[in-house]
Design a protein around this motif. Structure first.
Motif, PDB file in Angstrom:
ATOM      1  N   ASN A  58       0.830  -1.208   0.000  1.00  0.00           N
ATOM      2  CA  ASN A  58       0.000   0.000   0.000  1.00  0.00           C
ATOM      3  C   ASN A  58       0.861   1.253   0.000  1.00  0.00           C
ATOM      4  OD1 ASN A  58      -2.539   1.443   0.266  1.00  0.00           O
ATOM      5  ND2 ASN A  58      -1.895   1.887   2.358  1.00  0.00           N
ATOM      6  N   SER A  61       1.932   1.980  -3.658  1.00  0.00           N
ATOM      7  CA  SER A  61       0.844   2.459  -4.522  1.00  0.00           C
ATOM      8  C   SER A  61       0.313   3.810  -4.059  1.00  0.00           C
ATOM      9  CB  SER A  61      -0.296   1.439  -4.580  1.00  0.00           C
ATOM     10  OG  SER A  61       0.153   0.215  -5.117  1.00  0.00           O
ATOM     11  N   MET A  62       0.309   4.055  -2.743  1.00  0.00           N
ATOM     12  CA  MET A  62      -0.089   5.383  -2.256  1.00  0.00           C
ATOM     13  C   MET A  62       0.896   6.436  -2.762  1.00  0.00           C
ATOM     14  SD  MET A  62      -1.600   5.366   1.638  1.00  0.00           S
ATOM     15  CE  MET A  62      -0.057   4.993   2.422  1.00  0.00           C
ATOM     16  N   GLY A  65      -0.036   7.403  -6.103  1.00  0.00           N
ATOM     17  CA  GLY A  65      -1.167   8.332  -6.086  1.00  0.00           C
ATOM     18  C   GLY A  65      -0.731   9.744  -5.727  1.00  0.00           C
ATOM     19  N   LEU A  66       0.174   9.852  -4.761  1.00  0.00           N
ATOM     20  CA  LEU A  66       0.693  11.170  -4.380  1.00  0.00           C
ATOM     21  C   LEU A  66       1.424  11.811  -5.560  1.00  0.00           C
ATOM     22  CD1 LEU A  66       1.729  10.224  -0.782  1.00  0.00           C
ATOM     23  CD2 LEU A  66       0.504  12.336  -1.317  1.00  0.00           C
ATOM     24  N   GLY A  69      -0.946  13.063  -7.983  1.00  0.00           N
ATOM     25  CA  GLY A  69      -1.542  14.292  -7.465  1.00  0.00           C
ATOM     26  C   GLY A  69      -0.559  15.457  -7.423  1.00  0.00           C
ATOM     27  N   GLU A  88       5.462  -6.063  -7.146  1.00  0.00           N
ATOM     28  CA  GLU A  88       4.436  -5.874  -8.175  1.00  0.00           C
ATOM     29  C   GLU A  88       3.825  -4.473  -8.128  1.00  0.00           C
ATOM     30  OE1 GLU A  88       0.669  -7.216 -10.543  1.00  0.00           O
ATOM     31  OE2 GLU A  88       0.637  -6.828  -8.408  1.00  0.00           O
ATOM     32  N   GLN A  92       3.684  -2.188 -11.330  1.00  0.00           N
ATOM     33  CA  GLN A  92       2.430  -1.692 -11.907  1.00  0.00           C
ATOM     34  C   GLN A  92       2.159  -0.219 -11.606  1.00  0.00           C
ATOM     35  OE1 GLN A  92       0.978  -3.763 -13.840  1.00  0.00           O
ATOM     36  NE2 GLN A  92       1.045  -5.829 -13.028  1.00  0.00           N
TER      37      GLN A  92
ATOM     38  N   ARG B  65     -11.285  13.462  -9.421  1.00  0.00           N
ATOM     39  CA  ARG B  65     -10.587  12.343 -10.066  1.00  0.00           C
ATOM     40  C   ARG B  65     -11.375  11.042  -9.925  1.00  0.00           C
ATOM     41  NH1 ARG B  65      -7.243  16.918  -9.112  1.00  0.00           N
ATOM     42  NH2 ARG B  65      -5.155  16.579  -9.902  1.00  0.00           N
ATOM     43  N   GLN B 103      -5.826   0.678 -24.280  1.00  0.00           N
ATOM     44  CA  GLN B 103      -5.233  -0.591 -23.877  1.00  0.00           C
ATOM     45  C   GLN B 103      -6.268  -1.494 -23.204  1.00  0.00           C
ATOM     46  OE1 GLN B 103      -1.542  -1.387 -24.167  1.00  0.00           O
ATOM     47  NE2 GLN B 103      -2.252  -0.030 -25.795  1.00  0.00           N
ATOM     48  N   ASP B 107      -4.532   3.016 -19.101  1.00  0.00           N
ATOM     49  CA  ASP B 107      -3.145   3.507 -19.122  1.00  0.00           C
ATOM     50  C   ASP B 107      -3.153   5.033 -19.153  1.00  0.00           C
ATOM     51  OD1 ASP B 107      -0.541   4.318 -19.746  1.00  0.00           O
ATOM     52  OD2 ASP B 107      -0.160   2.518 -20.941  1.00  0.00           O
ATOM     53  N   MET B 108      -2.715   5.640 -18.063  1.00  0.00           N
ATOM     54  CA  MET B 108      -2.721   7.099 -17.917  1.00  0.00           C
ATOM     55  C   MET B 108      -1.861   7.817 -18.955  1.00  0.00           C
ATOM     56  SD  MET B 108      -0.181   7.393 -14.592  1.00  0.00           S
ATOM     57  CE  MET B 108      -0.008   9.165 -14.599  1.00  0.00           C
ATOM     58  N   ASN B 109      -0.852   7.116 -19.461  1.00  0.00           N
ATOM     59  CA  ASN B 109       0.040   7.767 -20.426  1.00  0.00           C
ATOM     60  C   ASN B 109      -0.440   7.649 -21.858  1.00  0.00           C
ATOM     61  OD1 ASN B 109       2.031   8.718 -18.568  1.00  0.00           O
ATOM     62  ND2 ASN B 109       2.652   6.594 -18.273  1.00  0.00           N
ATOM     63  N   GLU B 115      -6.595   8.575 -15.083  1.00  0.00           N
ATOM     64  CA  GLU B 115      -5.781   9.194 -14.030  1.00  0.00           C
ATOM     65  C   GLU B 115      -4.541   8.397 -13.653  1.00  0.00           C
ATOM     66  OE1 GLU B 115      -6.226  12.146 -12.915  1.00  0.00           O
ATOM     67  OE2 GLU B 115      -8.292  12.634 -13.448  1.00  0.00           O
ATOM     68  N   VAL B 116      -4.672   7.079 -13.540  1.00  0.00           N
ATOM     69  CA  VAL B 116      -3.532   6.230 -13.182  1.00  0.00           C
ATOM     70  C   VAL B 116      -3.659   4.908 -13.938  1.00  0.00           C
ATOM     71  CG1 VAL B 116      -3.126   7.177 -10.853  1.00  0.00           C
ATOM     72  CG2 VAL B 116      -4.747   5.302 -11.158  1.00  0.00           C
ATOM     73  N   CYS B 117      -2.598   4.110 -13.913  1.00  0.00           N
ATOM     74  CA  CYS B 117      -2.647   2.786 -14.535  1.00  0.00           C
ATOM     75  C   CYS B 117      -3.228   1.789 -13.535  1.00  0.00           C
ATOM     76  CB  CYS B 117      -1.246   2.335 -14.945  1.00  0.00           C
ATOM     77  SG  CYS B 117      -0.527   3.311 -16.264  1.00  0.00           S
ATOM     78  N   SER B 120      -3.981  -4.447 -12.299  1.00  0.00           N
ATOM     79  CA  SER B 120      -3.572  -5.388 -11.277  1.00  0.00           C
ATOM     80  C   SER B 120      -4.398  -5.046 -10.041  1.00  0.00           C
ATOM     81  CB  SER B 120      -2.080  -5.239 -10.990  1.00  0.00           C
ATOM     82  OG  SER B 120      -1.715  -6.103  -9.937  1.00  0.00           O
ATOM     83  N   GLN B 123      -4.519  -2.301  -6.474  1.00  0.00           N
ATOM     84  CA  GLN B 123      -3.589  -1.166  -6.467  1.00  0.00           C
ATOM     85  C   GLN B 123      -4.274   0.168  -6.748  1.00  0.00           C
ATOM     86  OE1 GLN B 123       0.223  -1.773  -8.327  1.00  0.00           O
ATOM     87  NE2 GLN B 123       0.112  -3.977  -8.049  1.00  0.00           N
ATOM     88  N   SER B 126      -5.308   2.034  -3.474  1.00  0.00           N
ATOM     89  CA  SER B 126      -4.161   2.669  -2.808  1.00  0.00           C
ATOM     90  C   SER B 126      -3.759   3.956  -3.532  1.00  0.00           C
ATOM     91  CB  SER B 126      -2.957   1.724  -2.796  1.00  0.00           C
ATOM     92  OG  SER B 126      -3.221   0.572  -2.043  1.00  0.00           O
ATOM     93  N   GLN B 127      -3.806   3.914  -4.859  1.00  0.00           N
ATOM     94  CA  GLN B 127      -3.442   5.109  -5.621  1.00  0.00           C
ATOM     95  C   GLN B 127      -4.476   6.213  -5.401  1.00  0.00           C
ATOM     96  OE1 GLN B 127      -1.308   4.507  -9.493  1.00  0.00           O
ATOM     97  NE2 GLN B 127      -2.318   2.532  -9.435  1.00  0.00           N
ATOM     98  N   GLY B 130      -3.658   7.842  -2.251  1.00  0.00           N
ATOM     99  CA  GLY B 130      -2.528   8.762  -2.433  1.00  0.00           C
ATOM    100  C   GLY B 130      -2.958  10.060  -3.096  1.00  0.00           C
ATOM    101  N   ILE B 131      -3.821   9.962  -4.092  1.00  0.00           N
ATOM    102  CA  ILE B 131      -4.301  11.178  -4.773  1.00  0.00           C
ATOM    103  C   ILE B 131      -5.093  12.045  -3.783  1.00  0.00           C
ATOM    104  CG2 ILE B 131      -5.804  12.079  -6.598  1.00  0.00           C
ATOM    105  CD1 ILE B 131      -5.151   9.532  -8.219  1.00  0.00           C
TER     106      ILE B 131
END
Lengths: 312, 275
Positions: A58, A61-62, A65-66, A69, A88, A92, B65, B103, B107-109, B115-117, B120, B123, B126-127, B130-131
């Motif tokens: 976590n 992956s966090m 995200g940061l 952002g 992984e 990813q 987002r 894809q 795929d964000m790119n 926004e993100v890939c 899997s 994940q 968690s992203q 973070g955002i």
């Protein structure tokens, strides 16, 4: 005797400095901030420090995200958990999307010591190097770590930095101008070349001094950047000295030795001896005892140089 | 309460997006049908009612987002993004083709608006966490939405992320759980029972609401309600039907990763009134 500094101490200090200079820098840790030295940053910038608890996947992956952002995250834990457990997530969430996250892993290699083989990463450089988009660094000492951390903070993209636990001799005693992808020739020589990374560079400098007494002229090249690799510097050493000994506190499979052999076999094949862990895990012991046990001392490097010269 | 007219417009939009999903999956001859159809109503409500976003400026800093944590529902995301105007609708025909910006998983790119890939499982949440942290640090008022699958919550990382979102009191995070009850190998409760989901997230200190995931009025009300929650992330458990909208796909695990054949597409379009 040169000054001794732990690369993780240099990291913690540099990170706290960077925190003052750039308010986009955020730091994550997984309950090891006292050991990884990110606690220094956490103390000064608590609002930009995120403890993920013992949850490395976590955390990575966090961090992604940061970065998505708009922040510049540094995420730290021990090498065995960063490159292993969270592999992984690094693949990813960081490498695949080229996310601007810096994974700074401390306690790489066997000099973790008493904690034993479960905590000694001997495979992280190989794993990280195989990922597309990843930059992989392994500084030799305190000053180079400080310069490398500043370089990665300014670099846009995912980076894996491997640092150690114990104090190591200062090699770059005149400062270090770290450039990602560039190696450093620390000693000139014409008979053979040591190509080394991490704490093995200091060992190679000692070995070169021993060899000088035997009238063997050994060049020492330090590669703080495992990927991208300074291909030109490696090929030049092969052309000019005709024999190479690689040395790393890591398995001989897939890390620095593997990378150098890939370059040489395609570009300029010369005899190579790889010094490192011979496809084994480590064990408990004191750091210097372990280096001796697994053949990572200046004396072992001298022997490897003598072996490679016979094959020249 | 939404006006009846707004509800009808959103339902109409979702029907149209279902058609796009089925067409692109049929053209690609590959991809995930069931979970795209179960998620599309909640996503329609986000992209065409709730979220503040600007398709002409995908990187607008103050945008809300959306993170599709169950990345295999990419066709639902692409249908929304094309309809919103992030890229031409014709691009949907290139889904999963060599060189396409669409894809198999987001795929964000490559794709404007992604926004993100993800792909899997586990994940994406968690992203999203973070955002949400980054938004709060930057003082943005924008919100972060993330859509999970109910099979996906078997991933341990989901619970790591759930723990962190609550620990950091991320009230700007709203998560939708597409609870269709099925995963590739069968019923979620038979493959690996991860329920009861509501009590589990409550125990993780989330604000939890449960709605009919195909009822636009209820979905939008839940999104509004989540904005009023302070100091906690919100989980909306959306009770859904895998394959929703196409009767012969509904409740079928074997349409998880199977695209509609030509015949199935024609029958589905007829049912959706788009033949």
């Amino acid at each position: 005797m040169s000054e001794m500094i732990a690369t993780r101490d240099s990291y913690g200090k540099t990170l706290a400095e960077l925190g003052k200079e750039n308010d986009k820098i955020v730091v994550l840790d997984a309950d090891l901030s006292g050991s990884t030295k990110t606690a220094l940053f956490g103390k000064e910038f608590p609002e930009r420090f995120f403890n993920a608890g013992i949850a490395e996947c976590n955390m990575v992956s966090m961090a992604a995200g940061l970065a998505a952002g708009g922040m510049i995250p540094f995420a730290s834990t021990f090498a065995v958990f960063a490159a292993g457990r969270a592999f992984e997530q690094i693949r990813q969430s960081l490498a695949y999307p080229k996310m601007n996250v810096k994974v700074v892993a401390t306690h790489g290699g066997i000099t973790v010591g008493e904690d034993g083989g479960s905590h000694q990463s001997v495979e992280d450089l190989a794993i990280m190097r195989s990922l597309p988009n990843m930059t992989v660094l392994c500084p030799a000492d305190g000053p180079e770590t400080a310069a490398a951390i500043r370089a990665v903070a300014a670099f846009d993209g995912p980076v894996y930095v491997r640092l150690g636990r114990g104090k190591v001799p200062v090699v770059f005693d005149n400062g270090c101008d770290f450039v990602i992808g560039r190696g450093a020739t620390l000693r000139g020589g014409s008979d053979m070349t040591f190509i080394t990374t991490g704490l093995m560079t200091a060992q190679a400098l000692e070995a070169a001094a021993i060899l000088e007494a035997e009238d063997i002229s050994a060049r020492v090249i330090h590669l703080g950047s495992i990927k991208p690799l300074d291909v030109d510097l490696v090929l030049q050493a092969a052309r000019e000295t005709g024999a190479i000994v690689t040395a790393e506190e890591h398995s001989v499979i897939g890390g620095l030795g593997g990378a150098v052999c890939e370059v040489l076999s395609e570009g300029f094949p010369v005899p190579v001896e790889r010094v490192g862990l011979r496809d084994v895990f480590g064990q408990s012991g004191k750091a210097d005892e372990l280096l001796a046990h697994y053949g990572l001392t200046p004396a072992h490097l001298v022997e490897a140089a003598e072996r490679v010269l016979k094959r020249k | 309460m939404l006006k009846e007219e707004t509800v009808r417009e959103l339902e109409q939009a979702a029907r149209k997006l279902r058609v796009e999903i089925l067409k692109m999956l049929n053209t690609a001859s590959s991809g995930h049908t069931g979970g795209s159809l179960s998620a599309i109503d909640a996503m329609t409500a986000l992209y065409f009612h709730k979220m503040r976003h600007d398709p002409s400026n995908p990187s607008w800093e103050d945008r809300d987002r959306f993170v599709l944590s169950k990345g295999h529902a990419a066709p639902a995301l692409y249908a929304c993004l094309a309809e919103a105007g992030y890229f031409p609708r014709d691009d949907l025909k290139t889904l999963r083709r060599l060189g396409s910006h669409l894809q198999g998983h987001p795929d964000m790119n490559k794709t404007p608006g992604v926004e993100v890939c993800t792909g899997s499982l586990g994940q994406g949440l968690s992203q999203a966490v973070g955002i949400a942290m980054a938004s709060r640090l930057a003082g943005r008022s924008s919100r972060v939405y993330s859509l999970l699958g109910d099979g996906e919550v078997q991933e341990g990382q989901i619970w790591e992320a759930a723990m962190a979102a609550a620990h950091y009191g991320l009230s700007n995070l709203c998560v939708i759980l597409d609870h269709n009850g099925l995963q590739i190998d069968g019923k979620v409760e038979e493959v690996m029972n991860v329920g009861p989901l509501g009590p589990k997230f409550l125990a993780f200190n989330w604000h939890v609401v449960e709605v009919d995931g195909h009822d636009m009025q209820a979905i939008c009300k839940a999104y509004d309600h989540a904005e009023e929650v302070t100091d906690q992330p919100t989980l909306i458990i959306a009770r859904t039907v895998k394959g929703k909208g196409v009767p012969f796909f509904e409740h079928k695990a074997n349409y998880h990763g199977t695209p509609p054949s030509d015949d199935e597409l024609n029958r589905a379009l007829e049912h959706l009134g788009h033949a």
